[in-house]
Design an enzyme around this catalytic site. Structure first.
Site, PDB file in Angstrom:
ATOM      1  N   GLU A  45      -9.816 -29.482 -15.639  1.00 57.14           N
ATOM      2  CA  GLU A  45      -9.952 -30.912 -15.890  1.00 57.14           C
ATOM      3  C   GLU A  45      -9.216 -31.272 -17.184  1.00 57.14           C
ATOM      4  OE1 GLU A  45     -13.570 -34.210 -15.928  1.00 57.14           O
ATOM      5  OE2 GLU A  45     -13.947 -32.213 -16.758  1.00 57.14           O
ATOM      6  N   LYS A 118     -13.001 -38.217  -9.276  1.00 58.12           N
ATOM      7  CA  LYS A 118     -14.306 -37.752  -9.738  1.00 58.12           C
ATOM      8  C   LYS A 118     -15.380 -38.812  -9.507  1.00 58.12           C
ATOM      9  CE  LYS A 118     -16.462 -35.747 -13.898  1.00 58.12           C
ATOM     10  NZ  LYS A 118     -16.196 -35.403 -15.329  1.00 58.12           N
ATOM     11  N   CYS A 158     -16.154 -30.989 -12.595  1.00 59.02           N
ATOM     12  CA  CYS A 158     -17.046 -30.877 -13.751  1.00 59.02           C
ATOM     13  C   CYS A 158     -18.490 -31.327 -13.462  1.00 59.02           C
ATOM     14  CB  CYS A 158     -16.441 -31.638 -14.927  1.00 59.02           C
ATOM     15  SG  CYS A 158     -17.060 -31.101 -16.539  1.00 59.02           S
TER      16      CYS A 158
END
Length: 269
Positions: A45, A118, A158
């Protein structure tokens, strides 16, 4: 999925505010992974930029399909003849002053295979340590699965790791890829146990390329990029610092785990 084992790799970085310097490091590590035989290489990321200035990512955002960061990923995949999973980079969002934190995937011919934005945006507060991704990032809403050299592959980023329903919504997978920049605080407590849980409950491999070290801004990320097998065993790990983690995804291992413990078939909710 291929019937034979496939070598894949996670790239670990300690990105800073200099985009060109970050791309040089990423290029070197992609080349190293490809030379080791990896057919799929995943970046962490924020691989092109990690800055104390949270608006910096907004200034380098690109339109979907056009920009030097996307060119870098496309050219890297084509140059090495591999699948490149581009960690995340900032793409233009609908909301003014925000970006989408997007994972782009390119095949060995340089054609784009997938885009994932995301979904879950990180927020954390503990003493002086505070993060609020929603201030500069617009959340995505759609799970993404694509066919990679390692089989049916689900994309996540994440903080998504903490939401198992996302992975259940993807259906049966061979591989989960999760680029991350976990904080040292949360990573030390939860990173490995959550990654292993996702591998165990989905009976698939998990590849987690991470930021890992002390960044120029002073921020410290947990690192520990790793590949985990469907039984929850960590096959390879790099604790900190730039480098690559290379290991094999074996379809026979997936089949054996699912045959001996058919939990996916036992689901009733």
């Amino acid at each position: 999925m291929t019937a034979t084992p496939v070598r894949i790799a996670a790239v670990q970085m300690v990105s800073g505010p200099d985009v060109d310097a970050n791309l040089r490091v990423a290029a070197e590590l992609i080349a190293e992974a490809a030379a080791a035989g990896a057919r799929l290489v995943a970046l962490p990321e924020y691989f092109p930029l990690l800055s104390a200035d949270e608006t910096a990512k907004v200034r380098i955002r690109e339109r979907d399909g056009d920009g030097p960061l996307q060119d870098f990923l496309r050219d890297s995949a084509r140059r090495h003849g591999i699948c490149v999973v581009g960690g995340t980079l900032p793409l233009a969002a609908g909301a003014a002053g925000k970006v989408r934190n997007s994972t782009l995937v390119y095949g060995a011919d340089g054609e784009r295979l997938a885009r994932y934005d995301k979904i879950h945006l990180f927020g954390f507060r503990k003493g002086e340590e505070r993060y609020d991704e929603a201030a500069t990032i617009e959340a995505g809403s759609t799970p993404v699965v694509f066919d990679s050299p390692a089989g049916r592959t689900g994309l996540s980023v994440c903080y998504d790791l903490r939401f198992p329903e996302l992975f259940r919504a993807m259906g049966e997978l061979d591989l989960i890829i999760l680029p991350a920049a976990f904080t040292h605080t949360t990573g030390q407590a939860h990173w490995e146990v959550l990654l292993r849980a996702r591998a165990i409950e989905n009976q698939c491999y998990v590849l987690a390329p991470a930021q890992g070290g002390r960044h120029p801004s002073g921020r410290v990320t947990w690192g520990h990029s790793m590949l985990i097998d469907p039984w929850g065993e960590v096959l390879a790990c790099r604790a900190e610092g730039p480098g690559v983690v290379v290991a094999e995804v074996d379809p026979a291992r997936i089949a054996a785990v699912r045959a001996s413990l058919p939990a996916l078939r036992h689901r009733c909710l």
